[in-house]
Design an enzyme around this catalytic site. Structure first.
Site, mmCIF file in Angstrom:
data_model
loop_
_atom_site.group_PDB
_atom_site.id
_atom_site.type_symbol
_atom_site.label_atom_id
_atom_site.label_comp_id
_atom_site.label_asym_id
_atom_site.label_seq_id
_atom_site.Cartn_x
_atom_site.Cartn_y
_atom_site.Cartn_z
ATOM 1 N N ASP A 137 0.720 -23.453 -7.900
ATOM 2 C CA ASP A 137 -0.659 -23.331 -8.646
ATOM 3 C C ASP A 137 -0.319 -22.330 -9.820
ATOM 4 O O ASP A 137 0.570 -21.306 -9.637
ATOM 5 C CB ASP A 137 -1.644 -22.559 -7.532
ATOM 6 C CG ASP A 137 -3.060 -22.837 -7.744
ATOM 7 O OD1 ASP A 137 -3.332 -23.842 -8.336
ATOM 8 O OD2 ASP A 137 -3.715 -21.911 -7.604
ATOM 9 N N PHE A 191 5.976 -20.034 -12.657
ATOM 10 C CA PHE A 191 6.470 -18.688 -12.008
ATOM 11 C C PHE A 191 6.596 -17.836 -13.535
ATOM 12 O O PHE A 191 6.755 -16.543 -13.403
ATOM 13 C CB PHE A 191 7.883 -18.895 -11.697
ATOM 14 C CG PHE A 191 7.805 -19.297 -10.226
ATOM 15 C CD1 PHE A 191 7.731 -18.401 -9.314
ATOM 16 C CD2 PHE A 191 8.498 -20.468 -10.053
ATOM 17 C CE1 PHE A 191 7.593 -18.986 -7.739
ATOM 18 C CE2 PHE A 191 8.261 -21.131 -8.796
ATOM 19 C CZ PHE A 191 7.828 -20.373 -7.500
ATOM 20 N N HIS A 220 9.993 -19.193 -0.105
ATOM 21 C CA HIS A 220 9.224 -18.694 -1.392
ATOM 22 C C HIS A 220 9.607 -17.395 -1.737
ATOM 23 O O HIS A 220 9.934 -16.691 -0.854
ATOM 24 C CB HIS A 220 7.763 -19.188 -0.893
ATOM 25 C CG HIS A 220 7.094 -18.979 -2.138
ATOM 26 N ND1 HIS A 220 6.763 -17.689 -2.879
ATOM 27 C CD2 HIS A 220 6.521 -20.031 -3.073
ATOM 28 C CE1 HIS A 220 5.793 -18.042 -4.156
ATOM 29 N NE2 HIS A 220 5.876 -19.559 -4.169
#
Length: 222
Positions: free
Chosen positions: A67, A80, A189
């Site tokens: 997102d 990112f 992650h």
């Protein structure tokens, strides 16, 4: 809003076979309405920045986010990444920490990853827009099919692409990558909330080795 017409021609041609015209039109209507009625990130001129900076024929690595950042001044169309001068988010700090440990690059002072994109790193989010301050607000509106089509288009290419899938959401996309020419590198992650699985994964050196094995240029990380 005709999303395909907004894409660079090479990407438009690559994605079209993997998309439903009806669903893409509905997504375009939703996105146009959101930009008209709300504050939406990234700015509309940056919506397809990842695609503009990284044509399909030059794409050698894909890093998949989930997102866009939902705070002011952060998202600019690259997963990112944040613009020069914006405080580096915690997940990106961990990316830089792992990069330093893996390939010996001093963490940069800026979080702008445009330099990676220009070398062939497609910095793609699964969902390309978000309403301000509302994380995940544009999930399940059609972007996932659009970005899945991007992965399928790269999967169809003969030249090796290295897919860096970080976190549970991204790792689910491994099923879309069926061409044995490509390399999938999975890890946790980079969020600080994830206490294991990313730091120590060494994705940057592994990606460059996979590219070298296929005769493709290495990425200069950093």
């Amino acid at each position: 809003m005709n999303l395909l017409e907004m894409l660079p021609a090479e990407w438009r041609e690559a994605l079209a076979p993997h998309l439903s015209d009806e669903r893409t039109a509905a997504l375009g209507e939703f996105v146009a309405r959101e930009y008209a009625e709300h504050t939406v990130y990234p700015p509309i001129e940056d919506l397809f920045a990842a695609y503009r900076l990284c044509p399909p024929a030059q794409t050698s690595v894909l890093i998949l986010g989930q997102d866009p950042y939902h705070g002011p001044g952060q998202a600019h169309g690259l997963s990112f990444s944040v613009r020069d001068g914006v405080r580096i988010p915690p997940s990106l700090r961990n990316v830089f920490k792992e990069m330093a440990a893996d390939v010996g690059v001093t963490p940069p002072a800026t979080g702008d990853l445009t330099g990676w994109a220009r070398q062939g790193v497609l910095l793609l989010n699964a969902v390309l827009t978000v309403r301000a301050t509302k994380a995940g607000s544009h999930a399940n509106k059609g972007w996932e099919a659009f970005t899945d089509a991007t992965i399928k288009a790269l999967n169809a290419r003969a030249e090796r692409v290295v897919f860096l899938l970080w976190g549970g959401y991204a790792r689910k996309k491994a099923d879309l990558i069926t061409n044995p020419a490509h390399t999938v590198l999975e890890a946790g992650h980079p969020s600080p909330l994830n206490r294991a699985g990313f730091l120590g994964a060494r994705p940057f050196s592994a990606a460059n080795k996979a590219l070298a094995d296929a005769g493709r240029p290495a990425i200069t990380w950093g």
